[in-house]
Enzyme design. Structure first.
Site, PDB file in Angstrom:
ATOM      1  N   ASP A  14       0.611  -1.024   0.068  1.00 43.09           N
ATOM      2  CA  ASP A  14       0.143   0.100   0.116  1.00 43.09           C
ATOM      3  C   ASP A  14       1.306   0.941  -0.186  1.00 43.09           C
ATOM      4  O   ASP A  14       2.053   0.963   0.258  1.00 43.09           O
ATOM      5  CB  ASP A  14      -0.330   0.356   1.050  1.00 43.09           C
ATOM      6  CG  ASP A  14      -1.415   1.255   1.428  1.00 43.09           C
ATOM      7  OD1 ASP A  14      -2.140   1.588   0.131  1.00 43.09           O
ATOM      8  OD2 ASP A  14      -1.314   1.791   2.533  1.00 43.09           O
ATOM      9  N   ASP A  16       0.065   4.779   1.166  1.00 42.55           N
ATOM     10  CA  ASP A  16      -0.960   6.467   1.958  1.00 42.55           C
ATOM     11  C   ASP A  16      -0.689   5.470   3.516  1.00 42.55           C
ATOM     12  O   ASP A  16      -0.718   4.638   3.587  1.00 42.55           O
ATOM     13  CB  ASP A  16      -1.574   6.462   1.765  1.00 42.55           C
ATOM     14  CG  ASP A  16      -1.925   7.134   0.650  1.00 42.55           C
ATOM     15  OD1 ASP A  16      -0.796   7.392  -0.305  1.00 42.55           O
ATOM     16  OD2 ASP A  16      -3.002   8.007   0.038  1.00 42.55           O
TER      17      ASP A  16
END
Length: 240
Positions: A14, A16
């Site tokens: 991922d 963020d």
């Protein structure tokens, strides 16, 4: 992690709050404001949601509103312009907000002969720039509709978020001929539980409360990162 080359595998990251402290779309918004593509009021809205994201975690409603505004901003602009803006923002803002620990883990996976793919709700063009600048294998992001290379403000599919991330990762594993049982996934958000459940080696990074409980029940590894590590890495890079 062994430095020896092993069986083909993928590490999915991922972006963020996992590779990057905060939300990449916020920093894209700052760049858009400086180019007068959004108003000062829009920027304040981006900033408030960024602060909430940092201290509370991912909120689907707030991130959805940011994405909707981002789609409005890119209408009439070309892919090349978005890539240029994303490159500018990466160099000016994102580079000094990367978590050195997770970047090091990603590079260790590459050194071990594994593919490293970003899986992010951010626009494909933005995710591509981040992956390229970090020397990663590639990125799986949200695809924006374009006609003759110009963005329409619509999506070609849905947002690459939640279950959609797991679907994208599964498709990439099939393309790469990789067994998901030997793959890794890294995320901070409970929304990525489908992705984490998909692989044999899930790792949570600064998890939100729901993911922390879920990970603890399954004895998943947890990485706790401190803001000071970013500050230290930035100071070290300035001394070089």
């Amino acid at each position: 992690m062994s430095e020896d080359t092993i069986a083909p595998a993928i590490a999915f990251f991922d972006v963020d709050n996992t590779l990057l402290r905060g939300a990449s779309l916020y920093h894209l918004g700052v760049g858009a404001w400086r180019r007068r593509l959004v108003t000062g009021r829009d920027l304040l809205s981006f900033a408030w949601k960024q602060a909430r994201f940092l201290y509370v975690g991912e909120n689907r409603m707030h991130l959805a509103s940011i994405r909707e505004r981002a789609l409005e901003v890119v209408v009439g602009y070309s892919r090349d312009e978005l890539v240029a803006l994303s490159t500018e923002i990466f160099d000016a803002r994102l580079l000094r907000r990367l978590w050195p620990e997770t970047v090091a883990v990603a590079r260790a996976h590459l050194k071990a002969g594994r593919e490293v793919w970003l899986v992010s709700a951010t626009a494909q063009e933005v995710a591509d720039v981040i992956a390229e600048r970090l020397g990663l294998t590639g990125a799986l992001g949200t695809r924006l509709e374009a006609v003759d290379g110009i963005f329409t403000g619509r999506l070609t599919e849905g947002v690459c978020h939640g279950v959609s991330k797991a679907v994208a990762a599964n498709a990439q594993a099939e393309r790469s001929g990789v067994d998901l049982a030997v793959c890794w996934a890294y995320s901070d958000s409970h929304n990525d539980i489908p992705l984490l459940d998909l692989v044999g080696n899930p790792v949570v990074v600064n998890p939100d409360a729901t993911l922390r409980r879920y990970a603890a029940a399954r004895h998943w590894p947890v990485m706790i990162l401190k803001r000071g590590s970013i500050t230290a890495a930035t100071r070290a890079s300035k001394k070089r």
